[in-house]
Design an enzyme around this catalytic site. Structure first.
Site, mmCIF file in Angstrom:
data_model
loop_
_atom_site.group_PDB
_atom_site.id
_atom_site.type_symbol
_atom_site.label_atom_id
_atom_site.label_comp_id
_atom_site.label_asym_id
_atom_site.label_seq_id
_atom_site.Cartn_x
_atom_site.Cartn_y
_atom_site.Cartn_z
ATOM 1 C CE LYS A 180 -1.799 -1.586 3.744
ATOM 2 N NZ LYS A 180 -2.581 -1.797 4.974
ATOM 3 C CB THR A 222 -6.199 8.082 8.006
ATOM 4 O OG1 THR A 222 -5.315 8.564 9.046
ATOM 5 C CG2 THR A 222 -6.315 9.125 6.921
ATOM 6 N N GLY A 224 -7.698 3.277 11.223
ATOM 7 C CA GLY A 224 -8.389 2.039 10.864
ATOM 8 C C GLY A 224 -8.474 1.784 9.369
ATOM 9 C CB THR A 225 -6.975 3.508 6.436
ATOM 10 O OG1 THR A 225 -7.392 4.768 6.933
ATOM 11 C CG2 THR A 225 -7.136 3.480 4.943
ATOM 12 N N GLY A 226 -6.147 0.649 7.285
ATOM 13 C CA GLY A 226 -5.543 -0.637 6.920
ATOM 14 C C GLY A 226 -6.392 -1.806 7.391
ATOM 15 C CB CYS A 227 -8.280 -2.417 10.554
ATOM 16 S SG CYS A 227 -6.988 -2.025 11.731
HETATM 17 O O1 PXL Z 1 -4.314 -0.035 12.442
HETATM 18 C C1 PXL Z 1 -3.675 -1.075 13.044
HETATM 19 C C2 PXL Z 1 -4.325 -1.512 14.306
HETATM 20 C C3 PXL Z 1 -4.772 -2.795 14.414
HETATM 21 N N1 PXL Z 1 -5.351 -3.266 15.533
HETATM 22 C C4 PXL Z 1 -5.522 -2.485 16.603
HETATM 23 C C5 PXL Z 1 -5.101 -1.191 16.548
HETATM 24 C C6 PXL Z 1 -4.487 -0.672 15.378
HETATM 25 C C7 PXL Z 1 -4.063 0.699 15.303
HETATM 26 O O2 PXL Z 1 -4.205 1.479 16.190
HETATM 27 O O3 PXL Z 1 -5.290 -0.436 17.620
HETATM 28 C C8 PXL Z 1 -6.164 -3.041 17.817
#
Ligand code: PXL
Length: 297
Positions: A180, A222, A224-227
């Site tokens: 990404k 932004t 949580g974008t990757g999650c």
């Molecule tokens: O964005 C990655 C991520 C994944 N999981 C948890 C997070 C974060 C970022 O803060 O807190 C629990």
């Protein structure tokens, strides 16, 4: 089986601020019509600005959550987010290796957007050796790609260097690699009405490099974008999409969620995305134009 929702499993950490982690995964999968089941790896005390604490769930109990869910529910795809420790990567790696985690999407979470370490020492090697060989798709950002490859993140400055790390990560055993480019500076797309800031992602399957480009959304929201992206890929795979379609749909979903949440003021730091399209329901749909382009090399 008519009228049954597809089921996808997320193995990830809890974000009490609910913008990222397992909360983002459940919202994303639900918004895409997929029933999310979960195995929680860690509980964080977190808001939009800080991660104040991390409480790890013992790896053996992560295993129990996964096996109990799999014994009963028809999981069609899985994603991993924050795994947190070598022991948990080992547990998940063993489940995956024995074929119990179908359509596995690995988001190699290492550091939060606020800079907090979310993975113990030794975790990078564990990802490389124990989990990537079983991954259908792995979705590193530039930092994670550099850490996986043992290169300097400062050297990942253009498409050529992104393709090069995608090839190295593919050699680690993942069938598809999505590097990404969200942290890449100064890239422009020239389609439509002149140059606009854009984000290129590189998708590689060992044969073809595809560059998927999205307009950059000018927002601090932004978190949580990757999650959300990896959860959306798993959701679309659970619904029967192939990998290219799943990734393309997931990018579109995240783009719209970023545009929708861009004007929100939830918290003082990096705010969350509009997973359910609430902003569009309020009549803001015309702000959500997206220009997705794909080029193959
Ligand atoms: O964005 C990655 C991520 C994944 N999981 C948890 C997070 C974060 C970022 O803060 O807190 C629990």
């Amino acid at each position: 089986m008519s009228n049954q929702p597809p089921v996808a499993l997320t193995i990830a950490g809890s974000d009490s601020g609910a913008g990222a982690g397992i909360q983002a995964d459940i919202k994303t999968m639900g918004a895409l019509g997929v029933f999310a089941v979960t195995a929680i790896t860690a509980v964080t005390a977190q808001n939009t600005s800080i991660v104040d604490g991390v409480h790890a769930i013992p790896a053996s109990f992560v295993h129990d959550q996964i096996s109990t869910v799999l014994a009963d529910l028809p999981v069609a795809a899985t994603k991993t987010g924050m795994l947190g420790s070598v022991e948990t990567i080992e547990v998940v790696g063993k489940c995956a290796e024995s074929g119990h985690l179908p359509n596995l999407v690995v988001d190699p979470v290492m550091v939060s957007s606020s800079g907090q370490q979310l993975l113990d020492g030794g975790g990078v090697i564990a990802y490389r050796e124990l989990l990537l060989p079983s991954a259908l798709v792995v979705t590193p950002n530039l930092w994670e790609a550099a850490l996986l490859c043992g290169t300097d993140p400062a050297e990942l400055t253009d498409l050529d260097s992104m393709v090069s790390v995608a090839r190295s990560i593919h050699d680690m055993g993942a069938r598809w690699v999505l590097v990404k480019g969200g942290h890449l500076a100064g890239v422009e797309s020239s389609s439509g009405s002149g140059p606009r800031p854009s984000v290129p992602d590189v998708l590689y399957d060992g044969a073809t490099v595809t560059v998927l480009t999205t307009d950059r959304v000018d927002t601090l929201n932004t978190h949580g974008t990757g999650c959300s992206l990896s959860a959306a890929i798993a959701a679309r795979l659970a619904d029967g999409a192939d990998v290219v379609t799943a990734v393309t749909d997931a990018k579109q979903f995240v783009h719209l969620a970023l545009v929708g949440g861009a004007g929100w003021h939830l918290g003082k730091g990096h705010g969350p995305l509009d997973h359910f399209g609430w902003s569009y329901a309020e009549g803001c749909r015309d702000t959500a134009s997206s220009d997705e382009t794909a080029t193959s090399h």
